[in-house]
Design a protein around this motif. Structure first.
Motif, short mmCIF file in Angstrom:
data_model
loop_
_atom_site.label_atom_id
_atom_site.label_comp_id
_atom_site.label_asym_id
_atom_site.label_seq_id
_atom_site.Cartn_x
_atom_site.Cartn_y
_atom_site.Cartn_z
N UNK A 1 32.63 23.46 37.93
CA UNK A 1 31.64 24.00 36.95
C UNK A 1 32.13 24.95 35.83
N UNK A 2 31.74 24.89 34.70
CA UNK A 2 32.06 25.93 33.78
C UNK A 2 30.90 26.45 33.28
N UNK A 3 30.94 27.79 33.01
CA UNK A 3 29.83 28.61 32.43
C UNK A 3 30.30 29.00 30.97
N UNK A 4 29.25 28.81 30.00
CA UNK A 4 29.52 29.22 28.57
C UNK A 4 28.45 29.32 28.03
N UNK A 5 28.31 30.03 26.76
CA UNK A 5 27.08 30.01 25.86
C UNK A 5 27.13 29.29 24.69
N UNK A 6 26.15 28.88 24.28
CA UNK A 6 26.07 28.12 23.08
C UNK A 6 24.69 28.59 22.20
N UNK A 7 25.01 28.99 20.89
CA UNK A 7 24.15 29.68 20.18
C UNK A 7 23.39 30.53 20.87
N UNK A 8 23.99 31.34 21.77
CA UNK A 8 23.24 32.40 22.69
C UNK A 8 22.42 32.17 23.86
N UNK A 9 22.55 30.82 24.16
CA UNK A 9 21.99 30.30 25.52
C UNK A 9 22.90 30.12 26.32
N UNK A 10 22.84 30.70 27.56
CA UNK A 10 23.76 30.38 28.66
C UNK A 10 23.61 29.10 29.12
N UNK A 11 24.78 28.29 29.65
CA UNK A 11 24.71 26.92 30.12
C UNK A 11 25.90 26.97 31.39
N UNK A 12 25.69 25.97 32.19
CA UNK A 12 26.67 25.80 33.18
C UNK A 12 26.67 24.24 33.36
N UNK A 13 27.86 23.56 33.25
CA UNK A 13 27.83 22.04 33.42
C UNK A 13 29.10 21.70 33.93
N UNK B 1 33.92 23.91 14.45
CA UNK B 1 32.63 23.96 14.69
C UNK B 1 31.57 24.40 13.35
N UNK B 2 30.18 24.39 13.74
CA UNK B 2 29.23 24.49 12.70
C UNK B 2 28.40 25.66 13.02
N UNK B 3 27.60 26.50 12.34
CA UNK B 3 26.92 27.46 12.57
C UNK B 3 25.83 27.18 13.60
N UNK B 4 25.39 25.74 13.29
CA UNK B 4 24.09 25.57 14.34
C UNK B 4 24.63 24.59 15.38
N UNK B 5 26.02 24.66 15.89
CA UNK B 5 26.57 23.80 16.93
C UNK B 5 27.74 24.62 17.13
#
Length: 208
Positions: free
Chosen positions: A65-77, A188-192
């Motif tokens: 599992x990797x933890x990262x943030x996307x547009x300020x939201x924490x994710x783990x996948x 990347x893009x600002x919204x992605x």
């Protein structure tokens, strides 16, 4: 007693002596002795086990599992171990991305649903001149925008440069690891904002 009788008697007696004394076999003769094993292994009879342990240390799990943030939201996948067919490295790739060869000496990890979002991976020589690489990176980025900024990413033992062009964000990161120096270029893009996801995948890169 005839001569034939005396002859058979002598043969029988000789055969008895051979059976009782001179023809016994040692069943352990072919087995390696412990002292010889110790001598061959430098006095360590567990060398084979140590070899297996060293090999096990090089084995990587098939997923993690990797933890990262996307547009300020924490994710783990979950990310899966992938090996490049183009360059001598492996890394963990998040399930929504794919690793592919771009050209000799360059691989990309791209977003499956939008392949305009991707990260280019270039392994560099161990004797790389970082000053020259940084000059080259900044010259390329200045051809897009004169305003080069430091990306707000957790870059360990490395340097980052970034520019914007409309909604597009181009980020160059130099990972200055002694064993595995790498140049990364993210599109990347600002919204992605998948920059952190790309960086976390790149941190798992292992040469060989």
């Amino acid at each position: 007693m005839t001569c034939w009788t005396r002859y058979i008697g002598c043969v029988t007696f000789a055969a008895f002596l051979l059976t009782g004394c001179g023809t016994t076999t040692d069943e352990s003769a072919d087995e390696p002795q412990e002292d010889s094993i110790k001598e061959e292994n430098g006095g360590n009879t567990s060398q084979r086990g140590n070899r297996n342990n060293r090999s096990d240390n090089k084995i990587r799990l098939m997923e993690q599992n990797l933890q990262y943030t996307m547009n300020g939201e924490a994710k783990e996948k979950t990310a899966f171990l992938k090996k490049s067919d183009n360059q001598p490295f492996s890394l963990y790739v998040l399930q929504q991305f794919r690793l592919s060869a771009e050209e000799p000496g360059k691989d990309i990890v791209f977003l499956i649903e939008d392949d305009s979002i991707y990260m280019r991976i270039e392994l560099l020589n161990s004797d790389v001149s970082w000053d020259e690489v940084e000059e080259n990176v900044q010259a390329q980025l200045k051809s897009i925008s004169e305003t080069i900024r430091d990306p707000s990413l957790d870059i360990q033992s490395g340097t980052g440069f970034e520019v914007e062009s409309g909604d597009d964000v181009i980020t160059s990161i130099l990972l200055k690891d002694e064993k595995t120096p790498v140049r990364l270029t993210m599109f990347t893009k600002k919204d992605k904002d998948y920059r952190d996801a790309f960086l976390e995948m790149a941190k798992t890169l292992m040469k060989g």
